[in-house]
Motif scaffolding. Structure first.
Motif, PDB file in Angstrom:
ATOM      1  N   LEU A  76       0.822  -1.211   0.000  1.00 53.30           N
ATOM      2  CA  LEU A  76       0.000   0.000   0.000  1.00 53.30           C
ATOM      3  C   LEU A  76       0.857   1.263   0.000  1.00 53.30           C
ATOM      4  O   LEU A  76       0.552   2.244  -0.689  1.00 53.30           O
ATOM      5  N   VAL A  77       1.965   1.231   0.738  1.00 55.94           N
ATOM      6  CA  VAL A  77       2.854   2.401   0.768  1.00 55.94           C
ATOM      7  C   VAL A  77       3.511   2.596  -0.606  1.00 55.94           C
ATOM      8  O   VAL A  77       3.590   3.713  -1.118  1.00 55.94           O
ATOM      9  N   ASP A  78       3.938   1.505  -1.209  1.00 52.29           N
ATOM     10  CA  ASP A  78       4.505   1.604  -2.569  1.00 52.29           C
ATOM     11  C   ASP A  78       3.485   2.196  -3.537  1.00 52.29           C
ATOM     12  O   ASP A  78       3.807   3.047  -4.368  1.00 52.29           O
ATOM     13  N   LEU A  79       2.244   1.719  -3.422  1.00 54.73           N
ATOM     14  CA  LEU A  79       1.187   2.212  -4.309  1.00 54.73           C
ATOM     15  C   LEU A  79       0.970   3.712  -4.112  1.00 54.73           C
ATOM     16  O   LEU A  79       0.809   4.472  -5.073  1.00 54.73           O
ATOM     17  N   ASP A 132      -8.410  -0.343  -2.804  1.00 47.13           N
ATOM     18  CA  ASP A 132      -8.864  -1.535  -2.092  1.00 47.13           C
ATOM     19  C   ASP A 132      -7.671  -2.309  -1.571  1.00 47.13           C
ATOM     20  O   ASP A 132      -6.653  -2.416  -2.251  1.00 47.13           O
ATOM     21  N   VAL A 133      -7.800  -2.857  -0.381  1.00 46.49           N
ATOM     22  CA  VAL A 133      -6.730  -3.688   0.172  1.00 46.49           C
ATOM     23  C   VAL A 133      -7.260  -5.089   0.418  1.00 46.49           C
ATOM     24  O   VAL A 133      -8.465  -5.297   0.522  1.00 46.49           O
ATOM     25  N   SER A 134      -6.337  -6.033   0.511  1.00 46.55           N
ATOM     26  CA  SER A 134      -6.742  -7.426   0.588  1.00 46.55           C
ATOM     27  C   SER A 134      -7.381  -7.783   1.919  1.00 46.55           C
ATOM     28  O   SER A 134      -8.055  -8.799   2.029  1.00 46.55           O
ATOM     29  N   ASN A 164      -1.908  -7.082  -0.797  1.00 45.27           N
ATOM     30  CA  ASN A 164      -1.994  -6.313  -2.023  1.00 45.27           C
ATOM     31  C   ASN A 164      -2.916  -5.120  -1.882  1.00 45.27           C
ATOM     32  O   ASN A 164      -3.808  -5.106  -1.044  1.00 45.27           O
ATOM     33  N   ALA A 165      -2.630  -4.112  -2.696  1.00 46.03           N
ATOM     34  CA  ALA A 165      -3.402  -2.875  -2.672  1.00 46.03           C
ATOM     35  C   ALA A 165      -3.657  -2.482  -4.114  1.00 46.03           C
ATOM     36  O   ALA A 165      -2.760  -2.520  -4.951  1.00 46.03           O
ATOM     37  N   LYS A 166      -4.909  -2.122  -4.397  1.00 51.47           N
ATOM     38  CA  LYS A 166      -5.297  -1.849  -5.779  1.00 51.47           C
ATOM     39  C   LYS A 166      -5.989  -0.491  -5.862  1.00 51.47           C
ATOM     40  O   LYS A 166      -6.981  -0.249  -5.189  1.00 51.47           O
ATOM     41  N   ALA A 167      -5.443   0.374  -6.701  1.00 52.62           N
ATOM     42  CA  ALA A 167      -6.049   1.683  -6.919  1.00 52.62           C
ATOM     43  C   ALA A 167      -6.880   1.644  -8.192  1.00 52.62           C
ATOM     44  O   ALA A 167      -6.465   1.084  -9.198  1.00 52.62           O
ATOM     45  N   VAL A 168      -8.068   2.229  -8.131  1.00 52.77           N
ATOM     46  CA  VAL A 168      -8.939   2.335  -9.293  1.00 52.77           C
ATOM     47  C   VAL A 168      -8.891   3.780  -9.788  1.00 52.77           C
ATOM     48  O   VAL A 168      -9.140   4.715  -9.031  1.00 52.77           O
ATOM     49  N   ILE A 169      -8.531   3.920 -11.039  1.00 47.57           N
ATOM     50  CA  ILE A 169      -8.207   5.227 -11.609  1.00 47.57           C
ATOM     51  C   ILE A 169      -9.040   5.441 -12.864  1.00 47.57           C
ATOM     52  O   ILE A 169      -9.357   4.495 -13.576  1.00 47.57           O
ATOM     53  N   SER A 170      -9.375   6.687 -13.155  1.00 50.14           N
ATOM     54  CA  SER A 170      -9.915   6.975 -14.485  1.00 50.14           C
ATOM     55  C   SER A 170      -9.245   8.215 -15.048  1.00 50.14           C
ATOM     56  O   SER A 170      -8.801   9.095 -14.317  1.00 50.14           O
ATOM     57  N   HIS A 209      -2.523   1.021   6.790  1.00 48.12           N
ATOM     58  CA  HIS A 209      -3.266  -0.242   6.723  1.00 48.12           C
ATOM     59  C   HIS A 209      -4.332  -0.268   5.649  1.00 48.12           C
ATOM     60  O   HIS A 209      -4.576  -1.284   5.025  1.00 48.12           O
ATOM     61  N   LYS A 210      -4.995   0.854   5.491  1.00 53.13           N
ATOM     62  CA  LYS A 210      -6.057   0.875   4.476  1.00 53.13           C
ATOM     63  C   LYS A 210      -6.483   2.310   4.247  1.00 53.13           C
ATOM     64  O   LYS A 210      -6.176   3.201   5.042  1.00 53.13           O
ATOM     65  N   ILE A 211      -7.178   2.513   3.143  1.00 51.37           N
ATOM     66  CA  ILE A 211      -7.752   3.823   2.851  1.00 51.37           C
ATOM     67  C   ILE A 211      -9.226   3.593   2.525  1.00 51.37           C
ATOM     68  O   ILE A 211      -9.553   2.866   1.589  1.00 51.37           O
TER      69      ILE A 211
END
Lengths: 625, 625
Positions: free
Chosen positions: A368-371, A471-473, A483-489, B468-470
């Motif tokens: 998440l920090v890397d993201l 979103d995080v796992s 894992n951490a996933k960013a949703v972008i547009s 931890h999360k956002i």
């Protein structure tokens, strides 16, 4: 596998009993297998329709009762002999077997047959306006939510319902299969009166007979979810409800209401003998889901014929849609531009498990920090997108374009005594104060012509990048997620090229990540993309729409653009080689709780479409290919 | 308001019928009102206990039946006269009213009385080891999940159950109220045999009678949730289940199993006449919830007396807990240090509504993007925390401390042939490869003594910051959320001061945000904080534990620290002015699905505690105040 039994339901499904125990259900409209159920453990010898569901029987003597949604409701075990045949009456299932007996099974508890009293064939008995509301009432009650598998049967039901509406109002109609796993599209065609009856043809000679123009109206029957878990809706979102001159319900505005206004406009012209144009309708079921599969479904129909005679999309002169909104309650608008959009996601992961931050904190690079570090390098705090070349291809502003903004600015300045405040601001209201915290500065900004123009352009003609969520796992304040996933547009504008933007975004994101030298991994995905659309507000179709609007509302419409995206517009323009115009009917609460449309606007919209179609019918010059 | 009727239930609740219609339920153990129900619309004249629930009747003739969880199950309307009295038999409710009639109401459908067959008083009939498992079985079945209101009655039930266990095993016990709205604590005291019977007192003269030492054992009966929605548990998490030598179930390891091992150790010594120390138990119910209210509850009891005679926490010599884990399956450990923790959150918001990214994208500062920029300045890609002064107060490493790592490194190097891989890595296993992607480099790192030591120190003795999360206000890929909240923790170590860290974190975060000149707003919250703990592995209590462990396992324990945090340890040390030692019983799957404890370790733990207590009992020198 052998198909051992076949039965067809009234509503166009084919049920097949298959060797080995499967039951396959086919939609005869689209020729797609919509379901394959492992219904039995032995050959399915007999299937019969019962009420809204069906009943199946297999060689091992088992009888299964299925619901309308193809869910198993009950199982009966026939205890001696192979079961060979099956039928039913209102209250009984009747089976015949190898043991020379016929059995009657009481199934009164089965779902009672649907209320067939309100068939769409009743529609012609009431006046057209009431009929439109009655149809809207029933259509809104169908939860045609796209993108959620549990609603896919409801979507199909909503599509079939629409097809029946078309047919009962005088159109030819059929369903077009969506891409694999996607909702079907509904195609409807009203033929111009002169074609049907020849009564308006001035010259009876076939040779000089002029081919009528063709208008394609695009819309979507799918809606976004309205679970109403938080109770924000004042009435059931899936029950049409009228209050203070507005019709409330999911889809009333986006997009079922406007579609029906168009259909009934055409129907009325047809009844009056005044339909001088062919009108095609193409109503899809995945618009709220990014119009996934729309292009594929069109391509599939490219060579398609209607009734094996006429190409489905032959000779379209203009495309019309009504899927956006007025700037405010008091001024009608015509929309001539939309931004495109690229939906993307960035995932950083460690290929491991979620870890306890006490135990591992400090010893590992956190995904998440890397993201966060990657995202921070995509856009700066001045809203400037840092992807290389992002602003290179933006079309310069011409004086002609600039002047289009003047009447809008004038209207806004007249509205300064009632500026749109945060409470009236909706996801679809286009003009909002840029300064949220200081209401005093709103007024001053509204009085500054250039500032106002800039505000509009930022929303309508400049690109941007938004981060919607991360979103995080695992959702826990002591865990380091794996894992951490960013949703972008990214919203794109003329003349940005989608492919350039995607390539630059992907390579830049990966480079930024690699520079951080973390031990984690990254995945950058383009989820979907849609081109911008820019119509020509000077063309005759916009002018015809402008005239029709002015006749109805006694005021010239504002020519506006919108920052949002509707993928189908550009695709249809290319597919039909025809220009699109976009005619919003009202302001609204689309995508929000208490979605609504003003009844006045819905009826006005219907009349405007009628007048528009009449004008287009008189525009006798050949269309430009 | 007048209390019109009072009745006491067997399990220590007081039910009061109040003027106006309220029913108040008091816990006589903690003297707290645990519920006030608006039960009637008129005076509540009569209440009676029925099965596991109760029945209330009011002046307007209404009779209400309530469940064990104080939910209304049924309402009966008595139709003539004021209802004055109420009682019940097994099957009937009997009412008397002003109309000279007595009525019998059939209530057989009421919840049947609980199975009282397995009362805790049966415990003494079986052997101690089986008894421990039987108690664990019942305790695990209680969903004592803290931090979720729906489980608060279960928590109270779990606490009461523990109190009964204490009492039936020979301890004095009572419940201590938690802070407002928090779960109660359970206090239990076993008096040393010499005090109870005087049989071991060498000198019958009262004057020279030596006061026994006092050991305080801390633990917690609350557990983290185990909804098992994903079916990751192989058996019901709230049903104790044995497989391959392990006991599975939520709480088996964290912390019900170890608590019972301690209680039964003391009980056995007591039965044998060998209990030479007083043993206090303090078992709280909010540990998994950050031990909220623990300090307050203790302060409340500072002057508290047990049975109006003896201070609750008088003269504690040593604090023992068993709430952490071994490094691996094959080597016992003693834990002498824990990191502290600061839980914080940062919220960026626009004070407005969620907005459509098409419409507003580019025209506003996005709260989530602002938050990302702030977070990116808290920690860099080299895991270095950028909060000013963050590393200033870290205690330097002494040669003595350094040598404590040597045997651990040796053990790890011996384990290189079976390094902990990602599959065996759990949230509580302490030693893991730092390089996740390249399994080849794991081995080389394990053979490098200094690298390994550094890996341990990073986890145990250096501070860190995790995100931890956002969370965003709306979960939709087309919406710009109106607020975004990051959940952060900082692990702190000797000699960092919580207050300094919090102040620096807050002011730095706000400054970074202000520098970005966004129109949004920020809120920086410290949610909770707990000090680090550092024990002295050289003290006699650690040595006593080491001896007891070596006797049981035939191997010296490793002295380890842990990167996680247990707020109560430091609080109790201060409160009792006594040192703590931390004795983990096993490695485990705490906080994960399939939480378990090895049966062997549980029994060994019980024996080690017995030996430890015997040793402490022989350490006759006065404790140092």
């Amino acid at each position: 596998m052998g198909v051992l039994t076949i039965v067809q339901s009234e509503n166009g499904y084919l049920f097949c009993g298959v060797q080995g125990g499967d039951i396959q259900i086919w939609d005869l409209e689209t020729y797609q297998m919509i379901r394959s159920i492992k219904g039995h453990s032995d050959d399915v010898l007999s299937v019969t329709i019962k009420g809204t569901g069906f009943v199946s029987a297999s060689a091992d003597g088992k009888i299964n009762l299925w619901s309308e949604g193809f869910e198993l409701e009950e199982s009966i075990k026939q205890d001696n002999g192979v079961l060979l045949s099956l039928t039913h009456s209102q209250d009984y299932i009747v089976t015949g077997g190898t043991n020379h007996t016929i059995k009657f099974w009481n199934t009164q508890h089965l779902t009672s047959p649907v209320d067939n009293a309100r068939k769409s064939s009743d529609l012609n008995d009431v006046n057209s306006g009431d009929m439109m509301l009655s149809v809207l009432d029933r259509w809104v009650s169908m939860r045609t939510v796209s993108g959620m598998p549990k609603y896919s049967e409801e979507c199909r039901k909503g599509a079939r319902f629409l097809k029946n509406v078309f047919q009962s109002l005088g159109a030819q109609s059929r369903m077009i299969p969506g891409a694999s796993g996607r909702n079907p599209l509904v195609y409807g065609k009203f033929f111009a009166n002169q074609i049907q009856s020849g009564k308006d043809a001035k010259d009876p000679s076939f040779k000089t007979f002029e081919k009528p123009k063709t208008v394609l109206i695009y819309g979507h029957y799918d809606v976004i979810p309205a679970e109403n878990a938080k109770g924000l809706w004042e009435s059931d979102p899936f029950k049409l409800s009228g209050r203070n001159g507005y019709l409330y319900g999911r889809g009333t505005s986006d997009n079922k209401g406007p579609i029906l206004a168009c259909i009934f406009a055409v129907h009325e012209l047809l009844k009056q003998g005044d339909l001088d144009v062919d009108v095609l309708f193409l109503i899809e079921g995945e618009e709220e889901n990014g119009s996934i599969g729309f292009q594929e479904a069109l391509d599939e129909q490219k060579a398609g014929l209607i009734w094996r005679i006429q190409p489905l999309f032959e000779g379209v002169d203009v495309i019309l849609l009504s899927n956006s909104y007025w700037l405010g309650e008091d001024v009608p608008c015509l929309t001539y531009g939309l931004r495109g959009v690229v939906h993307a996601s960035i995932t950083v992961y460690n290929g491991l498990s979620d870890l306890h931050s006490g135990v591992e904190g400090g010893a590992m690079s956190e995904p998440l920090v890397d993201l966060i570090h990657v995202l921070g390098k995509l856009i700066d705090t001045n809203k400037r997108v840092l992807v290389p070349g992002f602003y290179n291809d933006i079309r310069p502003i011409t004086p002609a374009e600039d002047t289009l903004y003047d009447p809008i600015v004038k209207w806004l300045q007249r509205s300064t005594d009632k500026p749109l405040t945060s409470s009236s601001r909706s996801q679809h209201s286009c003009i909002t104060p840029s300064s949220f915290s200081d209401s005093g500065s709103e007024t001053s900004e509204y009085s500054n012509e250039n500032g106002l123009k800039q505000q509009l352009m930022v929303r309508w003609r400049y690109p941007t990048l938004s981060v919607h969520k991360i979103d995080v796992s695992i959702n826990n304040p002591t865990i380091i997620p794996r894992n951490a996933k960013a949703v972008i547009s990214m919203r794109v504008v003329p003349d940005q090229k989608i492919s350039d933007i995607c390539n630059s975004f992907q390579s830049y994101t990966k480079k930024v990540f690699q520079d951080s030298k973390t031990e984690n991994m990254i995945s950058v995905q383009i989820e979907s993309a849609a081109d911008y659309w820019l119509g020509n507000p000077e063309n005759k179709y916009f002018k015809a729409a402008e005239d029709a609007i002015e006749k109805e509302w006694q005021i010239k419409p504002l020519y506006i653009r919108e920052g949002g995206s509707i993928p189908a517009v550009r695709l249809l323009e290319r597919f039909c080689n025809a220009p699109a115009i976009h005619f919003p009917m009202a302001s609204d609460q689309a995508h929000l709780p208490n979605e609504r449309i003003r009844l006045l606007n819905l009826h006005a919209g219907r009349r405007i479409i009628k007048n528009f179609l009449k004008t287009v019918g008189t525009q006798k010059e050949k269309r430009v290919e």
